[in-house]
Design an enzyme around this catalytic site. Structure first.
Site, PDB file in Angstrom:
ATOM      1  N   ASP A  11      36.725  43.790  25.322  1.00 32.93           N
ATOM      2  CA  ASP A  11      37.630  45.280  25.288  1.00 32.93           C
ATOM      3  C   ASP A  11      38.872  45.103  24.548  1.00 32.93           C
ATOM      4  O   ASP A  11      39.340  43.883  24.323  1.00 32.93           O
ATOM      5  CB  ASP A  11      37.722  45.531  26.982  1.00 32.93           C
ATOM      6  CG  ASP A  11      38.489  46.754  27.083  1.00 32.93           C
ATOM      7  OD1 ASP A  11      38.225  47.603  26.072  1.00 32.93           O
ATOM      8  OD2 ASP A  11      39.529  46.658  27.603  1.00 32.93           O
ATOM      9  N   ASP A  40      41.970  47.917  24.833  1.00 29.29           N
ATOM     10  CA  ASP A  40      43.078  48.389  25.643  1.00 29.29           C
ATOM     11  C   ASP A  40      43.144  47.783  27.144  1.00 29.29           C
ATOM     12  O   ASP A  40      42.111  47.876  27.828  1.00 29.29           O
ATOM     13  CB  ASP A  40      42.959  50.002  25.772  1.00 29.29           C
ATOM     14  CG  ASP A  40      42.883  50.682  24.705  1.00 29.29           C
ATOM     15  OD1 ASP A  40      44.008  50.514  23.845  1.00 29.29           O
ATOM     16  OD2 ASP A  40      41.926  51.193  24.053  1.00 29.29           O
TER      17      ASP A  40
END
Ligand code: XBP
Ligand code: MG
Length: 227
Positions: free
Chosen positions: A13, A15
């Site tokens: 991922d 953020d």
């Protein structure tokens, strides 16, 4: 944990996982864009923590409009402009060099490479935000390029929907048991879990107190995942 010889790709991922972009860049960029649009909305850290339960910056703006009793449909066009401007300010913040990758990120990628494990990116943030992070924060690290990059623009449904992870597996021609995911949010855990992938959670600024039931492991720093 990541097992050399078994796992062939680690899906990251973006953020909160690779860098603390939400507090350091997305939130100030939202507030800047809201101000420039002449809207009286300003988001505090606490507001943003709550709003982050909705993945997607545009979707987040629509949700806030509804919550505050506005006609979100009527504001759609205006908010699309705010979102675009937010991403412009996001890139400016990244270009200033203010956002560094999380501790251990480069070390982790290098350790994966030593074990012949590739890395990939699976995010539902906008493509331009990934490009800014790569160009300004990550490219100086001289890392091997990701095996694939799935962004929000590539999918119909954002996390917690598994679509982004399923698309990554398809592009990599790998099955779920060949891969391992690193996420920081419950939405991310649900998305990856929905695609049958094992997930390590690295605690981040906004999601540290979420429920991570179903995660293979929960750590505070990426350094703990180095193989
Ligand atoms: C993170 C998000 C994103 C960013 C804003 O998604 O929810 O919406 O906060 O990005 P992920 P955009 O966990 O998949 O990285 O404004 O480009 O949507
Ligand atoms: Mg995240």
């Amino acid at each position: 944990m990541i097992i050399p010889g078994k796992h062939r790709c680690v899906l990251f991922d973006v953020d909160g996982t690779i860098a603390e972009t939400e507090g350091q860049a997305h939130l100030p960029a939202f507030n800047h864009a809201l101000e420039e649009a002449g809207l009286p909305w300003r988001w505090t850290h606490a507001d943003y923590k709550r709003l982050l339960k909705t993945a997607g910056g545009f979707e987040r703006l629509l949700r806030y409009a509804e919550e505050t009793g506005n006609d979100a449909g009527a504001l759609r066009h205006l908010l699309a402009g705010v979102h675009k401007n937010k991403n412009k300010h996001f890139a400016e913040i990244l270009a200033s060099g203010a956002v560094k990758p999380r501790a251990g990120f480069a070390e982790l990628i290098h350790s994966l490479t030593r074990h012949d494990i590739r890395w990939a990116v699976v995010t539902t943030t906008s493509r331009s935000n990934w490009d800014a992070l790569w160009n300004y924060s990550l490219s100086p690290l001289e890392l091997p390029a990701p095996a694939t990059i799935v962004v929000g623009d590539d999918v119909q449904a954002k996390k917690p929907d598994p679509e982004a992870y399923l698309l990554a597996l398809q592009r990599l021609s790998l099955s779920a048991h060949d891969c391992y995911v690193i996420e920081d949010s419950r939405n991310g855990l649900l998305a990856a879990g929905g695609a049958g992938l094992p997930v390590a959670i690295v605690r981040s600024e906004f999601f540290a107190d979420e429920s991570f039931e179903g995660a293979a492991v929960v750590v505070d720093e990426l350094t703990e995942l180095v193989v």
